[in-house]
Design a protein around this motif. Structure first.
Motif, PDB file in Angstrom:
ATOM      1  N   THR A 175       0.824  -1.211   0.000  1.00 40.90           N
ATOM      2  CA  THR A 175       0.000   0.000   0.000  1.00 40.90           C
ATOM      3  C   THR A 175       0.857   1.260   0.000  1.00 40.90           C
ATOM      4  O   THR A 175       0.483   2.267  -0.603  1.00 40.90           O
ATOM      5  N   ALA A 176       2.024   1.208   0.662  1.00 41.82           N
ATOM      6  CA  ALA A 176       2.915   2.369   0.690  1.00 41.82           C
ATOM      7  C   ALA A 176       3.529   2.609  -0.674  1.00 41.82           C
ATOM      8  O   ALA A 176       3.700   3.759  -1.101  1.00 41.82           O
ATOM      9  N   VAL A 177       3.859   1.527  -1.375  1.00 42.84           N
ATOM     10  CA  VAL A 177       4.431   1.647  -2.716  1.00 42.84           C
ATOM     11  C   VAL A 177       3.393   2.231  -3.669  1.00 42.84           C
ATOM     12  O   VAL A 177       3.670   3.157  -4.437  1.00 42.84           O
ATOM     13  N   GLN A 178       2.184   1.708  -3.617  1.00 49.89           N
ATOM     14  CA  GLN A 178       1.110   2.195  -4.482  1.00 49.89           C
ATOM     15  C   GLN A 178       0.792   3.655  -4.180  1.00 49.89           C
ATOM     16  O   GLN A 178       0.588   4.469  -5.098  1.00 49.89           O
ATOM     17  N   ASP A 179       0.766   3.998  -2.902  1.00 50.79           N
ATOM     18  CA  ASP A 179       0.476   5.378  -2.507  1.00 50.79           C
ATOM     19  C   ASP A 179       1.538   6.330  -3.037  1.00 50.79           C
ATOM     20  O   ASP A 179       1.219   7.430  -3.505  1.00 50.79           O
ATOM     21  N   TYR A 180       2.800   5.912  -2.983  1.00 50.73           N
ATOM     22  CA  TYR A 180       3.885   6.751  -3.499  1.00 50.73           C
ATOM     23  C   TYR A 180       3.714   6.978  -4.995  1.00 50.73           C
ATOM     24  O   TYR A 180       3.888   8.091  -5.494  1.00 50.73           O
ATOM     25  N   TYR A 181       3.374   5.914  -5.706  1.00 49.23           N
ATOM     26  CA  TYR A 181       3.164   6.011  -7.153  1.00 49.23           C
ATOM     27  C   TYR A 181       2.013   6.974  -7.462  1.00 49.23           C
ATOM     28  O   TYR A 181       2.120   7.827  -8.352  1.00 49.23           O
ATOM     29  N   ASP A 182       0.936   6.850  -6.716  1.00 47.69           N
ATOM     30  CA  ASP A 182      -0.245   7.690  -6.959  1.00 47.69           C
ATOM     31  C   ASP A 182       0.015   9.156  -6.635  1.00 47.69           C
ATOM     32  O   ASP A 182      -0.515  10.053  -7.314  1.00 47.69           O
ATOM     33  N   ARG A 183       0.819   9.420  -5.604  1.00 49.93           N
ATOM     34  CA  ARG A 183       1.045  10.807  -5.174  1.00 49.93           C
ATOM     35  C   ARG A 183       2.173  11.514  -5.927  1.00 49.93           C
ATOM     36  O   ARG A 183       2.343  12.722  -5.784  1.00 49.93           O
ATOM     37  N   GLU A 216      13.533   2.357  -3.231  1.00 53.80           N
ATOM     38  CA  GLU A 216      13.758   3.705  -2.720  1.00 53.80           C
ATOM     39  C   GLU A 216      13.161   3.867  -1.320  1.00 53.80           C
ATOM     40  O   GLU A 216      13.792   4.444  -0.427  1.00 53.80           O
ATOM     41  N   LEU A 217      11.950   3.357  -1.128  1.00 58.49           N
ATOM     42  CA  LEU A 217      11.304   3.471   0.184  1.00 58.49           C
ATOM     43  C   LEU A 217      12.033   2.632   1.229  1.00 58.49           C
ATOM     44  O   LEU A 217      12.179   3.046   2.386  1.00 58.49           O
ATOM     45  N   ARG A 218      12.509   1.451   0.838  1.00 63.53           N
ATOM     46  CA  ARG A 218      13.254   0.607   1.783  1.00 63.53           C
ATOM     47  C   ARG A 218      14.574   1.267   2.173  1.00 63.53           C
ATOM     48  O   ARG A 218      14.979   1.237   3.343  1.00 63.53           O
ATOM     49  N   ARG A 219      15.228   1.884   1.200  1.00 60.33           N
ATOM     50  CA  ARG A 219      16.486   2.570   1.495  1.00 60.33           C
ATOM     51  C   ARG A 219      16.258   3.724   2.462  1.00 60.33           C
ATOM     52  O   ARG A 219      17.035   3.912   3.404  1.00 60.33           O
TER      53      ARG A 219
END
Length: 209
Positions: free
Chosen positions: A120-128, A167-170
């Protein structure tokens, strides 16, 4: 003059370890405008180097506690290879520590393995952040990602997903490392002349890392 630069859990960190880092070749040596400025610069450099050495020692101990094997040899000269982007993103102390200390790099890798990035965090980043995922052709045409773009103007989520997750994991790993470092060094006692560069108790202090 005291022979140690700092005390970590009551154990002395010899000044020689700081001196070894200070003696590594460096760019821009001798470019200070006046002897007064050079003196202040060198004092701050010693404090900065102490932070790097202390971070290495703390990382060694953290790795030992976690049962992680690390090389014993550190690399003072590697601090010259720190990228400016790493300094901007991590701060000079952490960036130099990761370049200098095998234990710090081992700990960072261990922390990275502990980070979980929800889908959900990955999808949210893509959407925003749709502006970051315009196709090259859409960029050439000057498509406004916040106007009325067509679906084909964007890199598909399935193609962008792995890069976003990385990127988010880093970023999460770096936050975990910062949190560990702040906790680990809370009880460190510094000898006079080896305080944190931003410690307001000395006249040369600077509020940057």
């Amino acid at each position: 003059m005291t022979e140690h630069a700092a005390l970590v859990q009551g154990e002395a960190i010899p000044r020689e370890r700081v001196n070894a880092l200070l003696e590594a070749p460096r760019r821009g040596a001798g470019n200070c405008a006046t002897s007064h400025n050079e003196s202040a610069h060198e004092r701050q450099r010693r404090r900065w180097a102490t932070q790097v050495v202390v971070a290495d020692e703390l990382a060694r101990r953290a790795c030992q506690e976690r049962g992680l094997a690390t090389p014993d040899e550190v690399s003072p000269a590697r601090i010259l290879a720190v990228a400016e982007t790493d300094v901007a993103n991590l701060g000079s102390i952490v960036a130099a520590t990761l370049a200098h200390s095998p234990a710090a790099r081992t700990l960072l890798a261990e922390l990275e393995g502990e980070q979980h990035v929800p889908e959900t965090a990955v999808q949210d980043y893509y959407d925003r952040n749709r502006d970051r995922f315009l196709t090259p052709e859409a960029l050439r045409r000057g498509v406004d990602p916040f106007g009325a773009p067509a679906p084909q103007d964007f890199v598909p989520y399935t193609h962008a997903r792995d890069g976003i997750a990385h990127e988010l994991r880093r970023a999460a790993t770096h936050r975990a490392f910062f949190d560990w470092f702040d906790r680990a060094r809370a009880g460190v006692e510094y000898a006079t002349g080896h305080e944190h560069p931003g410690d307001p108790s000395h006249p040369d202090h600077e509020h940057r890392h």
